[in-house]
Scaffold this motif. Sequence first.
Motif, PDB file in Angstrom:
ATOM      1  N   SER A  43      10.119 -13.397   0.243  1.00  0.00           N
ATOM      2  CA  SER A  43       9.330 -14.789  -0.045  1.00  0.00           C
ATOM      3  C   SER A  43       7.914 -14.503  -0.526  1.00  0.00           C
ATOM      4  CB  SER A  43       9.462 -15.547   0.937  1.00  0.00           C
ATOM      5  OG  SER A  43       8.709 -15.052   1.992  1.00  0.00           O
ATOM      6  N   GLY A  44       7.429 -13.296  -0.431  1.00  0.00           N
ATOM      7  CA  GLY A  44       6.223 -13.163  -0.820  1.00  0.00           C
ATOM      8  C   GLY A  44       5.101 -13.200   0.244  1.00  0.00           C
ATOM      9  N   ARG A  45       5.519 -13.235   1.319  1.00  0.00           N
ATOM     10  CA  ARG A  45       4.695 -13.347   2.469  1.00  0.00           C
ATOM     11  C   ARG A  45       4.316 -12.198   2.962  1.00  0.00           C
ATOM     12  NH1 ARG A  45       8.581 -17.626   4.189  1.00  0.00           N
ATOM     13  NH2 ARG A  45       9.454 -16.074   5.640  1.00  0.00           N
ATOM     14  N   THR A  46       5.038 -11.071   2.946  1.00  0.00           N
ATOM     15  CA  THR A  46       4.511  -9.606   3.307  1.00  0.00           C
ATOM     16  C   THR A  46       4.763  -8.655   2.274  1.00  0.00           C
ATOM     17  OG1 THR A  46       6.770  -9.031   4.293  1.00  0.00           O
ATOM     18  CG2 THR A  46       5.043 -10.266   5.829  1.00  0.00           C
ATOM     19  N   CYS A  47       4.036  -7.526   2.289  1.00  0.00           N
ATOM     20  CA  CYS A  47       4.276  -6.787   1.208  1.00  0.00           C
ATOM     21  C   CYS A  47       5.661  -5.796   1.115  1.00  0.00           C
ATOM     22  CB  CYS A  47       3.161  -5.667   1.494  1.00  0.00           C
ATOM     23  SG  CYS A  47       3.284  -3.840   0.473  1.00  0.00           S
ATOM     24  N   VAL A  48       5.902  -5.768  -0.172  1.00  0.00           N
ATOM     25  CA  VAL A  48       7.249  -5.295  -0.499  1.00  0.00           C
ATOM     26  C   VAL A  48       7.359  -3.720   0.010  1.00  0.00           C
ATOM     27  CG1 VAL A  48       7.975  -6.965  -2.488  1.00  0.00           C
ATOM     28  CG2 VAL A  48       6.741  -4.644  -2.869  1.00  0.00           C
ATOM     29  N   TRP A  49       6.538  -3.103  -0.032  1.00  0.00           N
ATOM     30  CA  TRP A  49       6.246  -1.699   0.519  1.00  0.00           C
ATOM     31  C   TRP A  49       6.093  -1.483   1.991  1.00  0.00           C
ATOM     32  CZ3 TRP A  49       4.191  -2.132  -4.487  1.00  0.00           C
ATOM     33  CH2 TRP A  49       4.946  -1.710  -5.599  1.00  0.00           C
ATOM     34  N   GLY A  50       5.070  -2.009   2.519  1.00  0.00           N
ATOM     35  CA  GLY A  50       4.865  -1.781   3.782  1.00  0.00           C
ATOM     36  C   GLY A  50       4.858  -3.016   4.825  1.00  0.00           C
ATOM     37  N   GLY A  51       4.994  -4.201   4.239  1.00  0.00           N
ATOM     38  CA  GLY A  51       5.609  -5.269   5.284  1.00  0.00           C
ATOM     39  C   GLY A  51       4.167  -5.943   5.640  1.00  0.00           C
ATOM     40  N   GLU A  52       2.849  -5.529   5.232  1.00  0.00           N
ATOM     41  CA  GLU A  52       2.003  -6.401   5.972  1.00  0.00           C
ATOM     42  C   GLU A  52       1.659  -7.566   5.322  1.00  0.00           C
ATOM     43  OE1 GLU A  52       0.927  -2.020   5.332  1.00  0.00           O
ATOM     44  OE2 GLU A  52       1.648  -3.403   3.818  1.00  0.00           O
ATOM     45  N   ARG A  53       1.252  -8.626   6.335  1.00  0.00           N
ATOM     46  CA  ARG A  53       1.105  -9.977   6.140  1.00  0.00           C
ATOM     47  C   ARG A  53       0.024 -10.016   4.839  1.00  0.00           C
ATOM     48  NH1 ARG A  53       3.372 -13.422   7.210  1.00  0.00           N
ATOM     49  NH2 ARG A  53       3.342 -15.449   8.477  1.00  0.00           N
ATOM     50  N   LEU A  54       0.411 -11.015   3.942  1.00  0.00           N
ATOM     51  CA  LEU A  54      -0.474 -11.173   2.671  1.00  0.00           C
ATOM     52  C   LEU A  54      -1.246 -12.536   2.686  1.00  0.00           C
ATOM     53  CD1 LEU A  54       2.196  -9.691   0.194  1.00  0.00           C
ATOM     54  CD2 LEU A  54      -0.104  -8.457   1.023  1.00  0.00           C
ATOM     55  N   THR A  55      -2.461 -12.621   1.961  1.00  0.00           N
ATOM     56  CA  THR A  55      -3.190 -13.702   1.963  1.00  0.00           C
ATOM     57  C   THR A  55      -3.228 -13.960   0.311  1.00  0.00           C
ATOM     58  OG1 THR A  55      -5.346 -12.866   1.879  1.00  0.00           O
ATOM     59  CG2 THR A  55      -4.317 -13.635   3.851  1.00  0.00           C
ATOM     60  N   ILE A  56      -3.694 -14.980  -0.314  1.00  0.00           N
ATOM     61  CA  ILE A  56      -4.013 -15.163  -1.720  1.00  0.00           C
ATOM     62  C   ILE A  56      -4.809 -13.961  -2.046  1.00  0.00           C
ATOM     63  CG2 ILE A  56      -5.274 -16.437  -3.324  1.00  0.00           C
ATOM     64  CD1 ILE A  56      -2.441 -17.517  -2.923  1.00  0.00           C
ATOM     65  N   GLU A  57      -5.998 -13.724  -1.324  1.00  0.00           N
ATOM     66  CA  GLU A  57      -7.116 -12.638  -1.615  1.00  0.00           C
ATOM     67  C   GLU A  57      -6.509 -11.302  -1.700  1.00  0.00           C
ATOM     68  OE1 GLU A  57      -7.606 -14.871   0.838  1.00  0.00           O
ATOM     69  OE2 GLU A  57      -8.884 -16.454  -0.281  1.00  0.00           O
ATOM     70  N   SER A  58      -5.332 -11.064  -0.725  1.00  0.00           N
ATOM     71  CA  SER A  58      -5.206  -9.613  -0.529  1.00  0.00           C
ATOM     72  C   SER A  58      -3.982  -9.249  -1.226  1.00  0.00           C
ATOM     73  CB  SER A  58      -4.794  -9.283   0.947  1.00  0.00           C
ATOM     74  OG  SER A  58      -3.698 -10.114   1.315  1.00  0.00           O
ATOM     75  N   ALA A  59      -3.168 -10.315  -2.012  1.00  0.00           N
ATOM     76  CA  ALA A  59      -1.822 -10.077  -2.702  1.00  0.00           C
ATOM     77  C   ALA A  59      -1.925  -9.510  -3.968  1.00  0.00           C
ATOM     78  CB  ALA A  59      -0.994 -11.201  -2.661  1.00  0.00           C
ATOM     79  N   VAL A  60      -1.205  -8.786  -4.405  1.00  0.00           N
ATOM     80  CA  VAL A  60      -0.774  -8.441  -5.890  1.00  0.00           C
ATOM     81  C   VAL A  60       0.467  -9.023  -6.263  1.00  0.00           C
ATOM     82  CG1 VAL A  60      -0.591  -6.657  -7.554  1.00  0.00           C
ATOM     83  CG2 VAL A  60      -1.902  -6.074  -5.895  1.00  0.00           C
ATOM     84  N   ASP A  61       0.446  -9.912  -7.196  1.00  0.00           N
ATOM     85  CA  ASP A  61       1.788 -10.699  -7.562  1.00  0.00           C
ATOM     86  C   ASP A  61       2.548  -9.971  -8.548  1.00  0.00           C
ATOM     87  OD1 ASP A  61       3.632 -12.454  -8.503  1.00  0.00           O
ATOM     88  OD2 ASP A  61       2.221 -13.983  -9.292  1.00  0.00           O
ATOM     89  N   LEU A  62       3.782  -9.543  -8.148  1.00  0.00           N
ATOM     90  CA  LEU A  62       4.801  -8.584  -8.713  1.00  0.00           C
ATOM     91  C   LEU A  62       5.759  -9.586  -9.396  1.00  0.00           C
ATOM     92  CD1 LEU A  62       4.929  -5.851  -6.162  1.00  0.00           C
ATOM     93  CD2 LEU A  62       3.618  -5.883  -8.015  1.00  0.00           C
TER      94      LEU A  62
END
Length: 122
Positions: A43-62
Amino acid sequence: MPHRMASPPQRETGTSTPCEVPPDALTALALPALADLDEHQASGRTCVWGGERLTIESAVDLGEQTDPAGRVCFLRACRKHAGNAAHRALMEHAPSCEQCTDNAGGCDLGRVLLRLIRDGRR
């Protein structure tokens, strides 16, 4: 053969829009298998590689993809893991790319990967 792709969207410094990756560069990044992603990763809430929680500022849209079971996935990654994946992709790509060996800035794919690497170091 040189890689041709649309220029990536430019990101203004200080904005809160996510860093986006052009679709043509996604194959180089070796994304995890969609079927292996948990609900939060898909769903894009966490990193696809590491599972870290993401925000608009921290996310790379894949981008949006559909897994083999028909589940629509909205893939995002943290900048650190996207940068690491881009570094691996660039090390595989550059030696066989005439444009990268002549002038790293002359290859669209190389430029996208370098941008992701730089963003991952922030």
